[in-house]
Write an enzyme that holds these catalytic residues in place. Structure first.
Site, PDB file in Angstrom:
ATOM      1  N   GLU A 155     -18.118 -29.185  53.682  1.00 36.57           N
ATOM      2  CA  GLU A 155     -18.196 -28.078  52.716  1.00 36.57           C
ATOM      3  C   GLU A 155     -18.978 -26.906  53.297  1.00 36.57           C
ATOM      4  OE1 GLU A 155     -16.771 -27.510  49.767  1.00 36.57           O
ATOM      5  OE2 GLU A 155     -15.672 -29.393  49.959  1.00 36.57           O
ATOM      6  N   GLU A 194     -11.483 -22.289  50.722  1.00 36.02           N
ATOM      7  CA  GLU A 194     -10.415 -23.258  50.448  1.00 36.02           C
ATOM      8  C   GLU A 194      -9.415 -23.323  51.597  1.00 36.02           C
ATOM      9  OE1 GLU A 194     -10.773 -25.443  48.216  1.00 36.02           O
ATOM     10  OE2 GLU A 194     -12.458 -24.434  47.258  1.00 36.02           O
TER      11      GLU A 194
END
Length: 169
Positions: free
Chosen positions: A69, A21
């Site tokens: 990602e 994150e």
């Protein structure tokens, strides 16, 4: 939920998630995510070709974000420094019930990645795989795990720690 993750994941697995994150922040993906959502909407306003332009932009930007990602998974691994913990977290997040966490088979999970990559060998399977992926915000979990293990095995992880390449822009 955050509480669910804290209860289900080990310290190393949580470090992977936090690193992932924080990778989004470090790589400035929040701005890019905004553009991914806005540009196709604006493109739809172009007379006649707008819908087609919007679909093309959505597909291309979606593919970019799925690759982003994978970059953040690398950042997560750099933080937790344990490829097994990263793969365990992905196995848990792929939908396995908590009662089965102790019996998860990492080797079997990663073999699924090989099968997933084999879909690229014939055109019909590749088209099906592309259609099944294009509306997803994230790559398939097994693809994420396999790509991360491959990056580690091929020396990308070691190269970052050796200072040969940068971890982020």
């Amino acid at each position: 939920s955050v509480q669910g993750a804290v209860n289900a994941l080990t310290r190393d697995e949580l470090e992977f998630v936090l690193g992932h994150e924080l990778g989004h922040i470090r790589c400035e993906h929040l701005l890019h995510l905004f553009l991914i959502n806005v540009l196709p909407y604006v493109a739809r306003m172009v007379p006649v070709v707008g819908p087609y332009l919007s679909m093309g932009l959505s597909a291309a930007l979606g593919e970019w974000y799925r690759k982003a990602e994978l970059s953040c998974d690398r950042m997560g691994l750099l933080v937790c420094q344990d490829p097994d913990a990263a793969v365990r977290m992905m196995m848990k997040s792929s939908g396995a019930p908590g009662a089965f966490y102790q019996r998860l088979d990492q080797a079997a999970f990663l073999r699924q990645y090989d099968e997933f990559r084999d879909l690229d060998r014939d055109m019909l399977s590749l088209i099906y795989k592309t259609l099944m992926t294009m509306d997803r915000s994230h790559p398939w979990t097994v693809e994420r795990a396999g790509e991360l293990v491959r990056w580690h095995a091929e020396g990308g992880y070691a190269a970052v720690f050796a200072g040969a390449v940068s971890a982020a822009p």
